[in-house]
Design an enzyme around this catalytic site. Structure first.
Site, short mmCIF file in Angstrom:
data_model
loop_
_atom_site.label_atom_id
_atom_site.label_comp_id
_atom_site.label_asym_id
_atom_site.label_seq_id
_atom_site.Cartn_x
_atom_site.Cartn_y
_atom_site.Cartn_z
N LYS A 134 0.87 -1.19 0.00
CA LYS A 134 0.00 0.00 0.00
C LYS A 134 0.89 1.23 0.00
O LYS A 134 2.04 1.17 0.45
CB LYS A 134 -0.89 0.00 1.25
CG LYS A 134 -2.10 0.90 1.17
CD LYS A 134 -3.25 0.26 0.41
CE LYS A 134 -4.38 1.24 0.20
NZ LYS A 134 -5.57 0.59 -0.41
N ASP A 174 -6.90 4.59 -4.57
CA ASP A 174 -7.58 4.45 -3.27
C ASP A 174 -8.18 5.83 -3.02
O ASP A 174 -8.39 6.61 -3.99
CB ASP A 174 -6.58 4.02 -2.17
CG ASP A 174 -7.28 3.65 -0.86
OD1 ASP A 174 -7.89 2.58 -0.78
OD2 ASP A 174 -7.24 4.44 0.11
P1 NDP Z 1 -12.74 8.20 -2.82
O1 NDP Z 1 -11.66 9.17 -2.61
O2 NDP Z 1 -13.28 7.99 -4.18
O3 NDP Z 1 -13.98 8.55 -1.86
C1 NDP Z 1 -13.83 8.60 -0.47
C2 NDP Z 1 -15.16 8.99 0.12
O4 NDP Z 1 -15.08 8.83 1.53
C3 NDP Z 1 -15.53 10.43 -0.13
O5 NDP Z 1 -16.91 10.56 -0.17
C4 NDP Z 1 -14.94 11.13 1.10
O6 NDP Z 1 -15.57 12.36 1.43
C5 NDP Z 1 -15.21 10.11 2.18
N1 NDP Z 1 -14.19 10.25 3.23
C6 NDP Z 1 -12.85 10.08 3.10
N2 NDP Z 1 -12.22 10.33 4.26
C7 NDP Z 1 -13.20 10.66 5.13
C8 NDP Z 1 -13.19 11.02 6.49
N3 NDP Z 1 -12.04 11.10 7.19
N4 NDP Z 1 -14.39 11.27 7.07
C9 NDP Z 1 -15.55 11.18 6.35
N5 NDP Z 1 -15.61 10.85 5.05
C10 NDP Z 1 -14.46 10.60 4.47
O7 NDP Z 1 -12.20 6.81 -2.21
P2 NDP Z 1 -12.69 5.34 -2.48
O8 NDP Z 1 -14.16 5.30 -2.72
O9 NDP Z 1 -11.79 4.75 -3.48
O10 NDP Z 1 -12.33 4.62 -1.10
C11 NDP Z 1 -13.25 4.55 -0.01
C12 NDP Z 1 -12.84 3.43 0.94
O11 NDP Z 1 -12.82 2.18 0.23
C13 NDP Z 1 -11.43 3.56 1.55
O12 NDP Z 1 -11.45 2.99 2.83
C14 NDP Z 1 -10.58 2.69 0.63
O13 NDP Z 1 -9.41 2.24 1.27
C15 NDP Z 1 -11.55 1.56 0.37
N6 NDP Z 1 -11.26 0.75 -0.82
C16 NDP Z 1 -11.19 1.33 -2.05
C17 NDP Z 1 -10.94 0.54 -3.15
C18 NDP Z 1 -10.95 1.10 -4.53
O14 NDP Z 1 -10.88 0.29 -5.48
N7 NDP Z 1 -11.06 2.39 -4.74
C19 NDP Z 1 -10.69 -0.91 -3.03
C20 NDP Z 1 -10.89 -1.42 -1.68
C21 NDP Z 1 -11.14 -0.59 -0.63
P3 NDP Z 1 -14.78 13.75 1.21
O15 NDP Z 1 -14.80 13.96 -0.28
O16 NDP Z 1 -15.56 14.75 1.97
O17 NDP Z 1 -13.39 13.53 1.75
#
Ligand code: NDP
Length: 453
Positions: A134, A174
């Site tokens: 990672k 991510d």
């Molecule tokens: P994105 O950046 O596309 O979206 C993240 C989302 O989560 C946004 O809506 C963001 O809101 C919100 N968010 C992030 N940090 C916080 C926080 N501290 N408090 C509240 N809301 C928060 O990321 P992904 O959708 O790719 O990833 C989301 C999760 O899924 C993560 O845990 C990631 O590790 C996991 N994941 C992702 C994969 C992938 O293929 N993308 C694969 C497997 C797991 P805001 O815009 O306001 O920050």
């Protein structure tokens, strides 16, 4: 008694956990991720004494390599900024290191190590030949121009390119790293190396080595997995009320697949609040707001009749049948779990990595709620990344339908494996133990076969 109390571990694993605490002070997220795995693999200790003799537990909690580097870049006004870049190459027993890059201001070594550690077992569960790693940076992409994002990505890759390669380490996206960032990163890698190594990054654009269904994969895969859990309980998504936290890549496509399967997604969120839309989230509008215009969920609410933006309380206050946390780590604490239970939730499946705190997991499991850990339920993203690598090696591209069908089968297989491992080790219905046991054994056996490395 604290939920991370080492006296709850098998005696052989208590010293392993203590050594992790001693060697990695202050890395709370990493401690949490290690504890959760050690807590559930206790039954292996007696059945596989060779793992103890070979110090396998001590070795698996220590990354093979940890890289930290300076990332200097200039903003549009010419001001110089410095961020910290990370790549933790945790375990290559099953294949090249594989795992995403996260760009978020909260990123630190503890967060990258927890994610890298979980990634080892998740990748093992996919059945594909990928190790665990990672990376990321404490860079905040919010409010930055495209040109600033590009300069940051170029500076980040100028260092990272020394450490990665299609057969060595293959990063992906991510939080904060999507198609735009992967494009800038790939461009800089190609320029420095003078090689079109399509297999060095996944999540690429469809015309330059990307895979169909990669964008959708984590969200779709999550819902395929949750659907198997519902089927095991004799029910389905049809008619279910579903709450999805987050509104990024994982959340959007989880919401889309839920609605395709007959459920109604009544809420999504971001870090400023959540939007309630009892008629069901309009996916096309959400995609336009978040993916095209890069706005906030509050903008969705102001453009959608009947939707309401809420900043008080928590998205988990909403009564629902299914909850899918898809934002970030520790976003579903025990108080939220208790509220969900009181409101009759039947299933919680993680799209994010480690979104549910250990206390919340215990509360859900004791209340009989079906609960799936991200390492099983969100493995569809990395699985499809591995399918992208396969297509790159064969210099080919499969159709959306073919790739989606493979993804679906992989999620069904992961469900079968996790259920079988939980049954075999005497904890039927415990998806956490099932995922950890099944994921761990494959990696451990490969490490034994490869000698003391
Ligand atoms: P994105 O950046 O596309 O979206 C993240 C989302 O989560 C946004 O809506 C963001 O809101 C919100 N968010 C992030 N940090 C916080 C926080 N501290 N408090 C509240 N809301 C928060 O990321 P992904 O959708 O790719 O990833 C989301 C999760 O899924 C993560 O845990 C990631 O590790 C996991 N994941 C992702 C994969 C992938 O293929 N993308 C694969 C497997 C797991 P805001 O815009 O306001 O920050």
């Amino acid at each position: 008694m604290s939920n991370l109390d080492s006296s709850r571990l098998s005696p052989r694993l208590q010293s392993v956990y203590q050594s992790v605490l001693d060697a990695n002070p202050g890395q709370a997220e990493f401690h949490q991720a290690v504890f959760e795995v050690l807590l559930t693999i206790g039954p292996i200790v007696d059945r596989r004494p060779e793992y103890s003799d070979l110090a396998l537990y001590e070795r698996i909690v220590e990354p093979e390599r940890q890289i930290m580097f300076r990332v200097p870049w200039t903003d549009d006004s010419g001001k110089i900024h410095v961020n910290r870049g990370f790549r933790v190459e945790f375990n290559s027993a099953l294949g090249p290191y594989k795992g995403g890059l996260r760009f978020h201001p909260t990123v630190n070594l503890s967060i990258i190590k927890f994610l890298g550690f979980e990634q080892i077992f998740k990748n093992s569960l996919t059945g594909l030949p990928i190790g665990g790693g990672k990376g990321g940076a404490n860079f905040d992409p919010k409010g930055k121009s495209d040109a600033e994002i590009m300069r940051f990505c170029q500076s980040f890759m100028t260092e990272l390119q020394r450490h990665i390669g299609p057969d060595t380490d293959v990063p992906a996206g991510d939080i904060g790293v999507g198609g735009r960032e992967i494009g800038y990163l790939f461009g800089q890698y190609k320029r420095i190396r003078n090689r079109f190594d399509a297999g060095v990054l996944t999540g690429k654009g469809l015309t330059w080595g990307g895979s169909y269904a990669r964008t959708e994969a984590t969200g779709y895969g999550l819902v395929y997995y949750a659907d198997e859990m519902l089927k095991a309980r004799g029910t389905s998504f049809d008619g279910k009320k579903v709450v999805v936290s987050g509104s990024g890549n994982v959340a959007i496509y989880a919401a889309q697949k839920v609605q395709q399967l007959g459920g109604t997604v009544i809420a999504v969120s971001d870090s400023s609040g959540y939007v309630v839309d009892q008629n069901g989230i309009d996916i096309e509008l959400l995609k336009d707001v978040k993916e095209v215009r890069r706005l906030r969920v509050s903008d969705y609410a102001s453009e959608r009749e009947g939707a309401e933006f809420v900043t008080k309380g928590s998205i988990w206050d909403l009564p629902c049948d299914v909850a899918l946390p898809c934002a970030t780590q520790n976003e579903l604490p025990v108080e939220a779990a208790e509220t969900l239970i009181r409101n009759g939730v039947q299933l919680v499946a993680e799209g994010a990595n480690m979104p549910t705190t250990p206390e919340a997991i215990e509360a859900l499991q004791s209340a009989g709620v079906a609960y799936a850990p991200g390492k099983a339920s969100n493995a569809g993203g990395v699985a499809t990344s591995a399918l992208e690598m396969q297509q790159n090696s064969g210099r080919t591209q499969w159709s959306f339908e073919e790739t989606d069908q493979k993804l679906h089968q992989i999620m069904v297989d992961i469900h079968t494996q996790t259920v079988a491992a939980a049954d075999e080790y005497g904890v039927p219905g415990d998806y956490v133990a099932g995922a950890n046991l099944a994921g761990f054994l494959k990696v451990a056996d490969a490490m034994v076969a490869q000698g003391l490395i």
